[in-house]
Design a protein around this motif. Structure first.
Motif, mmCIF file in Angstrom:
data_model
loop_
_atom_site.group_PDB
_atom_site.id
_atom_site.type_symbol
_atom_site.label_atom_id
_atom_site.label_comp_id
_atom_site.label_asym_id
_atom_site.label_seq_id
_atom_site.Cartn_x
_atom_site.Cartn_y
_atom_site.Cartn_z
ATOM 1 N N ILE A 37 -9.880 12.699 7.106
ATOM 2 C CA ILE A 37 -8.485 12.857 6.677
ATOM 3 C C ILE A 37 -8.417 13.576 5.329
ATOM 4 O O ILE A 37 -9.444 13.837 4.696
ATOM 5 C CB ILE A 37 -7.733 11.506 6.631
ATOM 6 N N ALA A 38 -7.205 13.886 4.896
ATOM 7 C CA ALA A 38 -6.992 14.668 3.673
ATOM 8 C C ALA A 38 -7.609 13.979 2.454
ATOM 9 O O ALA A 38 -7.760 12.753 2.426
ATOM 10 C CB ALA A 38 -5.492 14.864 3.453
ATOM 11 N N GLU A 39 -7.906 14.806 1.453
ATOM 12 C CA GLU A 39 -8.585 14.302 0.256
ATOM 13 C C GLU A 39 -7.793 13.182 -0.421
ATOM 14 O O GLU A 39 -8.380 12.272 -1.003
ATOM 15 C CB GLU A 39 -8.780 15.463 -0.731
ATOM 16 N N ARG A 40 -6.470 13.283 -0.370
ATOM 17 C CA ARG A 40 -5.633 12.226 -0.937
ATOM 18 C C ARG A 40 -4.871 11.510 0.176
ATOM 19 O O ARG A 40 -3.762 10.992 -0.039
ATOM 20 C CB ARG A 40 -4.686 12.790 -1.999
ATOM 21 N N GLY A 41 -5.483 11.463 1.337
ATOM 22 C CA GLY A 41 -4.876 10.787 2.477
ATOM 23 C C GLY A 41 -4.946 9.273 2.352
ATOM 24 O O GLY A 41 -5.499 8.737 1.395
ATOM 25 N N SER A 42 -4.398 8.593 3.355
ATOM 26 C CA SER A 42 -4.358 7.131 3.272
ATOM 27 C C SER A 42 -4.514 6.470 4.637
ATOM 28 O O SER A 42 -4.275 7.090 5.676
ATOM 29 C CB SER A 42 -3.043 6.671 2.653
ATOM 30 N N PHE A 43 -4.928 5.218 4.577
ATOM 31 C CA PHE A 43 -5.030 4.348 5.750
ATOM 32 C C PHE A 43 -4.110 3.144 5.524
ATOM 33 O O PHE A 43 -4.142 2.529 4.462
ATOM 34 C CB PHE A 43 -6.463 3.836 5.928
ATOM 35 N N THR A 44 -3.317 2.816 6.535
ATOM 36 C CA THR A 44 -2.478 1.622 6.467
ATOM 37 C C THR A 44 -2.772 0.788 7.703
ATOM 38 O O THR A 44 -2.518 1.224 8.830
ATOM 39 C CB THR A 44 -0.981 1.997 6.411
ATOM 40 N N LEU A 45 -3.338 -0.392 7.482
ATOM 41 C CA LEU A 45 -3.810 -1.221 8.594
ATOM 42 C C LEU A 45 -2.923 -2.452 8.750
ATOM 43 O O LEU A 45 -2.164 -2.811 7.855
ATOM 44 C CB LEU A 45 -5.264 -1.633 8.352
ATOM 45 N N ILE A 46 -3.058 -3.105 9.906
ATOM 46 C CA ILE A 46 -2.209 -4.269 10.190
ATOM 47 C C ILE A 46 -2.997 -5.576 10.066
ATOM 48 O O ILE A 46 -4.068 -5.719 10.651
ATOM 49 C CB ILE A 46 -1.534 -4.155 11.575
ATOM 50 N N SER A 47 -2.476 -6.481 9.267
ATOM 51 C CA SER A 47 -3.020 -7.833 9.154
ATOM 52 C C SER A 47 -1.945 -8.785 9.690
ATOM 53 O O SER A 47 -1.366 -8.505 10.739
ATOM 54 C CB SER A 47 -3.359 -8.114 7.689
ATOM 55 N N GLY A 48 -1.654 -9.866 8.993
ATOM 56 C CA GLY A 48 -0.616 -10.782 9.455
ATOM 57 C C GLY A 48 -0.631 -12.066 8.652
ATOM 58 O O GLY A 48 -1.645 -12.426 8.046
ATOM 59 N N VAL A 49 0.494 -12.741 8.680
ATOM 60 C CA VAL A 49 0.722 -13.926 7.857
ATOM 61 C C VAL A 49 -0.298 -15.028 8.109
ATOM 62 O O VAL A 49 -0.564 -15.863 7.235
ATOM 63 C CB VAL A 49 2.158 -14.462 8.104
ATOM 64 N N LEU A 50 -0.901 -15.035 9.317
ATOM 65 C CA LEU A 50 -1.803 -16.136 9.666
ATOM 66 C C LEU A 50 -3.058 -16.170 8.808
ATOM 67 O O LEU A 50 -3.763 -17.179 8.762
ATOM 68 C CB LEU A 50 -2.165 -16.062 11.155
ATOM 69 N N ALA A 51 -3.343 -15.084 8.117
ATOM 70 C CA ALA A 51 -4.477 -15.092 7.173
ATOM 71 C C ALA A 51 -4.309 -16.185 6.134
ATOM 72 O O ALA A 51 -5.287 -16.799 5.699
ATOM 73 C CB ALA A 51 -4.605 -13.738 6.481
ATOM 74 N N HIS A 52 -3.066 -16.405 5.733
ATOM 75 C CA HIS A 52 -2.821 -17.360 4.647
ATOM 76 C C HIS A 52 -1.995 -18.556 5.079
ATOM 77 O O HIS A 52 -2.051 -19.605 4.449
ATOM 78 C CB HIS A 52 -2.154 -16.651 3.469
ATOM 79 N N GLU A 53 -1.220 -18.389 6.147
ATOM 80 C CA GLU A 53 -0.371 -19.477 6.654
ATOM 81 C C GLU A 53 -0.690 -19.689 8.123
ATOM 82 O O GLU A 53 -0.003 -19.174 9.003
ATOM 83 C CB GLU A 53 1.116 -19.096 6.487
#
Lengths: 198, 198
Positions: free
Chosen positions: B102-118
């Protein structure tokens, strides 16, 4: 209490052994190649054998976890899978199989680490494993009560500074004896679903 | 920007598609069985093919993750492994292979969820996977700069209350459109290593 100590031969395991023995507990040590019982907890069938062999247990405490360290771009899927098996699934298996085996009000104390929240370069597999373990502990706690489960999440040990200090510049280390006392706190205390960070 | 959207066909993916398209981005949708490109990101070789096929990309956003729900004592090692492959290793692979693509200043946005903490009862595999993903994001962020990586960690969607509301009693839901806006924030903003909880 009769306590099963996994990973008894490491720096942490040795300190945990001393701390729990000083409290008058009976410790059964478990290691891959040393200890009272020799089992590899990354193999589910060996966890079964371990519980069969250990008999009635009040608490399970783990100081065992292996993960690879590499830059993200040098990691392979096998590296992340190795971290998952070496520190997450192995400890989950102690709980999954242990619930039906240990005392009604028994406890599990598992090992995580500071990298879950304070990463260093090359720690993505270790961080991933620790984050997984801590979230599992919170989730399992609400199902297994009155049995209890906690995680210990230490930073770099004072005793490991010569070896690992350069990876933790400016990070205040913790004496391994203090970490071991937190295992005592988890085993003898009443809390559950906690991540004891120190 | 040209944005690769994984898991484009779900409730969340559809909303993310709308939100990013409304911002004028070019979206390439990816799904197992639908979308512009059809690939299964749980297979590393398919992630490679996906990037080969997609060409130059500025951002990768993921709304894809499958995990099993069962009580701890009914889970098998295969269930936890399935969660690891279905939500953790798959998304890690988007990053691991994507950094060079991906681009030099590109980004990744991934999916987690509330169950990690609750957590909720039966969520131990989901919680484990989300905790793993969030810790990975924090760790990868410090290595891949100036590329960026964030996680979105939503609670139950308002639009899913009829289906899942009973699993989240008393938990304030979030409109899926608000979650989709957080993807916009991650993609167009400047932050990295963040877990956007909402």
């Amino acid at each position: 209490m009769k306590i099963l100590l996994i990973g008894a031969n490491g720096k942490l395991g040795t300190a945990v052994h001393e701390a729990l023995a000083a409290r008058g507990h009976e410790i059964v040590t478990v290691g891959r190649t040393g200890g009272d019982l020799q089992y590899d907890i990354t193999v589910a069938a060996q966890v079964t054998e371990l519980y069969d062999r250990a008999g009635q247990i009040d608490a399970v405490v783990s100081a065992a976890g292996d993960v690879p360290y590499k830059p993200v771009t040098e990691m392979t899927p096998e590296d992340y899978t190795s971290a998952f098996h070496g520190k997450v699934l192995s400890q989950i298996d102690l709980v999954r199989q242990g619930v039906a085996r240990i005392a009604e009000r028994g406890s599990f104390t598992l090992i995580s680490g500071v990298l879950a929240h304070e990463p260093i370069p090359t720690s993505s597999a270790a961080s991933m494993a620790n984050g997984a373990l801590e979230a599992f502990v919170r989730a399992a706690a609400i199902e297994i009560a009155p049995q209890r489960i906690n995680a210990i999440s230490p930073t770099v040990f004072t005793e490991s500074l010569a070896e690992y200090g350069d990876f933790f510049p400016g990070v205040p280390p913790v004496p391994v004896a203090d970490v071991a006392q937190t295992y005592v706190r988890s085993v003898e205390g009443g809390q559950t679903g906690q991540v004891y960070a120190l």
